[in-house]
Design a protein around this motif. Sequence first.
Motif, short mmCIF file in Angstrom:
data_model
loop_
_atom_site.label_atom_id
_atom_site.label_comp_id
_atom_site.label_asym_id
_atom_site.label_seq_id
_atom_site.Cartn_x
_atom_site.Cartn_y
_atom_site.Cartn_z
N UNK A 2 -10.79 115.48 89.63
CA UNK A 2 -9.64 116.00 90.11
C UNK A 2 -9.37 115.49 91.58
N UNK A 3 -10.14 114.59 92.11
CA UNK A 3 -9.71 114.27 93.61
C UNK A 3 -8.85 113.12 94.04
N UNK A 4 -8.01 112.75 92.80
CA UNK A 4 -7.05 111.78 93.27
C UNK A 4 -7.52 110.35 93.07
N UNK A 5 -6.83 109.31 93.73
CA UNK A 5 -7.01 108.02 93.65
C UNK A 5 -8.24 107.71 94.36
N UNK A 6 -9.37 106.88 93.67
CA UNK A 6 -10.31 106.12 94.24
C UNK A 6 -10.62 104.66 94.07
N UNK A 7 -11.49 104.35 94.82
CA UNK A 7 -11.61 102.65 94.71
C UNK A 7 -12.77 102.44 93.80
N UNK A 8 -12.98 101.10 94.35
CA UNK A 8 -14.37 100.55 93.74
C UNK A 8 -14.33 100.61 91.80
N UNK A 50 -5.96 110.53 102.48
CA UNK A 50 -5.06 109.72 102.36
C UNK A 50 -3.93 110.20 103.66
N UNK A 51 -4.59 109.79 104.79
CA UNK A 51 -3.89 110.10 106.26
C UNK A 51 -2.40 109.45 106.21
N UNK A 52 -1.42 109.92 106.40
CA UNK A 52 -0.01 109.46 106.37
C UNK A 52 0.25 108.44 107.51
N UNK A 69 5.82 101.43 102.40
CA UNK A 69 5.45 100.91 101.22
C UNK A 69 5.53 101.42 99.96
N UNK A 70 5.17 102.84 100.17
CA UNK A 70 5.31 103.65 98.87
C UNK A 70 6.84 103.81 98.45
N UNK A 71 7.91 103.89 99.54
CA UNK A 71 8.99 103.71 99.20
C UNK A 71 9.63 102.69 98.63
N UNK A 72 9.30 101.43 99.20
CA UNK A 72 9.59 100.13 98.46
C UNK A 72 9.03 100.28 96.93
N UNK A 73 7.91 100.68 96.85
CA UNK A 73 7.50 100.77 95.29
C UNK A 73 8.49 101.50 94.53
N UNK A 98 -2.43 101.33 95.76
CA UNK A 98 -1.03 101.43 95.20
C UNK A 98 -0.56 102.97 95.03
N UNK A 99 -1.65 103.78 94.36
CA UNK A 99 -1.27 104.90 94.10
C UNK A 99 -1.31 105.59 95.23
N UNK A 100 -1.98 105.44 96.27
CA UNK A 100 -1.97 106.53 97.38
C UNK A 100 -0.81 106.09 98.20
N UNK A 101 -0.38 105.00 98.06
CA UNK A 101 1.00 104.39 99.05
C UNK A 101 2.21 105.18 98.34
#
Lengths: 234, 349
Positions: A123-129, B51-53, B60-64, B178-181
């Motif tokens: 439930x913690x959002x997007x992750x990497x790796x 995911x600090x703004x 980038x997020x807006x462009x996507x 990508x998702x965080x953007x």
Amino acid sequence: MQMLQKLIFLITLLIIVYSNIKAQNTQQIQISFRPVYLDRTLTIDLESDIKLDSTDVVIDLFRCYISNLEFVNKKNRVFYEKDSYHLLDAEKLETLSFSLEVKKEILYDSIRFMIGIDSLTSISGAMGGDLDPTKGMFWTWNTGYIFFKLEGESPICETHKNRFVYHLGGYDGLYAAQQWVTLPVTNNNDINIMIDLDDYMQKIDLIVQPNLMRSGKSAFKYSQYASSIFKIIK
Amino acid sequence: MQNNFLQWTTIIVIVFIIMACARSIDLNPKKNLIFDVPEGWPQPVYNFSKNPLTASKIALGRMIFYDPILSRDSTISCASCHLSYTAFTHTDHDLSHGIEDRIGTRNSLTLTNLAWSPSFMWDGAVNHLDMQSLAPISHSTEMDFDIELVINRLNSNFKYQTAFTEAWGSELITGERFLKSISQFVLTLVTSNSKYDQIMRSEAGVEFTEKEQKGYEQFKAKCSSCHVEPLFTDYSYQNNGLAVDSTLNDSGRMLITKNSIDSLKFKVPSLRNIEFSYPYMHDGRFRRLKFVMKHYSKGIVEHDNLAKQLRGKINLSSDERVELIAFLKTLTDKEFLFNKSFTYPKSHH
């Protein structure tokens, strides 16, 4: 500038000394998984076009998440891996083994890990790796990781293209499908674990349920099957 | 012991260096931005520390968000169903439509104040804002594509290589980045400057008309237990007595929880900018607010799990309905609807 150079030199020196001391106190433990099918190491062959006999069952995809790995001694946790998430993929040999850095003095009698991804991470959002949702192990229409994915083909399956597809998952609720596996090990630098897919194929029924792709009661039951196929190779 | 000493020395040296650099960080155009929480609002549920703004990630997020590259045949973007001028939903369409005019089964939701939302979709299928965009990308009646292929496309696109480098410090494009953007851009879609908000902040010269004030009293008495101020939702799932549409047979929240108690329950939507976000309900069955009023005063179907607040009639005289609608229109935030920083990013094309 001179000051900065001195600083960089000092830090480099410290890091070298520190890592040397650390290396002396720790050991590398290699964990290797071996998916076994038809009594042999499973190899995924996507190139050759084999004609299947009526009872043949071919597995052409196997992936599975191993997480929260730890060592246990007399039922007490003595070591745990930080950010412990490993996606095993039978198609990619390099994913099937990894090493852990463990202090030399640590004694353990078993290894413990989860098949699947814990609910907090789910439930913690997007992750990497290995947790990046591009790995083909993520349900997009109902958030959550697929814990165990096994697919193949057999003429005995009365399905589209004779495919069978098992995507097991479900991170919370009544049928949360994560399974803990504990296996006895001796203090050894190499831990080899067999994933006995023959055992799994015997427990399931390809004719009655050739497809399973969502969480729930069946996924829970099949996950329990999956947890029983991890075995130490001595 | 010696080990410990070295560790501490290293830490102290590093802290010293960070302090020395602090001044230059201040001047960095990519510095973390603070998310403004409007006065009197609860704390957001989105974890900004993960995911600090930054301005470049938001850009980038807006462009996507505005790029049809996300759909299989490169014809539709997020903005196709989420238009800025209508509080980021699609008006005049009861059900959302995707590539090749394929029609979905639900009405697109507005994208506003998402930092406060603990779950997403009409049925709560998505548990985190970061993961939300995966659903429309893969859905066969929406973009009908695959996140892995989207990332491949972006990786071979010079415009995105540059933008990801700018935002993330390297041209590596991953699903996570990508998702965080996308999250960064949609998190900025905060609407908090409607007439209602100005009145709540006691701003000079702004007052409810008599009709709006009466409507507000009606609202507080009959609507606000689910549409809780100031976000105008409590984010719960409720059965609000809609007759089942037999062409859709959508059982709502039950699809997710597999529990019959959740049959026909849908998320309580926010009422902010409701004047512009028609049609209404999960299947867009009501084209005008007057039909919504009519439903709540006369049209409730007594399902077993009907929301308890709707048991027994909500009596609204025709005058009261008009007053309530007048109040609901005070939730329109023109500054939000016409905010230039939310629209199509011209500079990138």
